[in-house]
Write an enzyme that holds these catalytic residues in place. Structure first.
Site: not given
Ligand code: RIB
Ligand code: CA
Length: 311
Positions: A12, A17, A39, A122, A162-163, A237-238
């Site tokens: 996303d 990403d 996102n 991701t 979040f994901n 993160h990703d």
């Molecule tokens: O919490 C971090 C995640 O949420 C990452 O994948 C970032 O791109 C958002 O999607």
């Molecule tokens: Ca992401």
């Protein structure tokens, strides 16, 4: 020279990403990219994915997928990624639209044609859950699923990342699927932040693409630092979900059981990681990544940026 790991990226974009796609394009064999709302709305994440694939010269097929979670109402993250989902740089227009609009069928067909590939989601896990539900045989045909998501603490809430928070039902279906799972949770990804020194390394890595990507990181880090007490930059993160496969030597991990909470007033979307030292704990279903060599990992990211071909 060992063969590159075959991956299907589900994403996303999203600033981090974008870097996951760039690292995958350099160090893995990307059989396809699918997009999901997260996102930003699906139209934005799909456009952003194409822009990044253009920048890294990838011809991987791109298919858009779910525009909303299985059950939850769609919520995006402009507060971190901006309205476009990838604010902060003057990026080129995408060369062409997506190659298709049915990510679930594309995932199923690609796995069946390429047994042994890794799924690398991701973003919210909606596409992955739908594909596993429609084709349970995928669980035995993939090598596994390397997920960015969850963790021992949250970011969207105190407990939910979040994901996972976006689509807890999808996440629960994936963690309960029986597939081999590698999890890059927040307790890991917060160890690799885009601090100013590292942003300059990215800027210098490529004459054309470096400044664009540095601009993305500057925006992403500015948003993160405005929302947190003590962050030196935005966590990438990703990228961890890709590096876990291409550079496993950079990590330590533990096998344990992870469940996704669906019902708690304060814990919906939480990944419940079983850290007990009891013999009776539930059978492990996840390799939880614990530490990363952040400097070495960032050197890999810079190397991947230097290989972008946009001239
Ligand atoms: O919490 C971090 C995640 O949420 C990452 O994948 C970032 O791109 C958002 O999607
Ligand atoms: Ca992401």
């Amino acid at each position: 020279m060992t063969a590159k790991i075959k991956v299907l990226m589900d994403c996303d974009p999203g600033h981090d990403d974008a870097f996951a796609l760039i690292v995958a394009a350099k160090f893995a064999e990307v059989l396809g990219v699918t997009t999901v709302a997260g996102n930003a709305p699906l139209s934005h994440t799909t456009k952003n994915a194409r822009i990044i694939l253009d920048l890294c010269g990838s011809n991987a097929p791109l298919h858009s997928g779910a525009s909303r979670p299985l059950v939850a109402e769609p919520i995006h993250a402009a507060y971190i990624h901006g309205e476009s989902g990838m604010d902060g740089a003057n990026l080129p227009e995408p060369s062409r639209p997506a190659d298709g609009t049915n990510a679930v069928y594309f995932i199923i067909d690609t796995v069946r044609a390429n047994p042994g590939l890794w799924l690398v989601p991701t973003g919210p896990l909606t596409n992955i859950a739908l594909a596993l539900r429609a084709a349970p045989d995928l669980v035995d045909k993939i090598s596994g699923i390397s997920i960015m998501g969850g963790g021992r603490f949250g970011n969207r809430t105190a407990t939910a990342e979040f994901n996972i928070w976006c689509d807890p039902e999808a996440a629960a279906a994936v963690f309960d699927s029986g597939a081999k799972i590698i999890m890059s949770g927040l307790h890991l990804t917060h160890q690799i932040m885009a601090n100013p020194k590292r942003i300059e390394m990215v800027r210098a890595a490529h004459a054309i693409v470096g400044p664009m990507l540095a601009g993305l990181l500057e925006f992403f880090s500015k948003m993160y630092k405005s929302l947190h007490d003590d962050f030196e930059g935005a966590p990438l993160h990703d990228v961890c979900a890709v590096l876990a496969l291409t550079h496993p030597q950079l990590f330590t991990s533990k096998e344990t059981h992870v469940a996704v909470e669906l019902d708690g007033s304060h814990t919906r979307g939480m990944t419940v990681i079983d850290d007990r030292h009891v013999k009776s704990r539930t059978k492990a279903n996840t390799q939880v990544l614990e530490t990363i060599d952040a400097d070495a990992a960032f050197a890999v990211i810079v190397d991947a940026v230097s290989s972008c071909v946009k001239s």
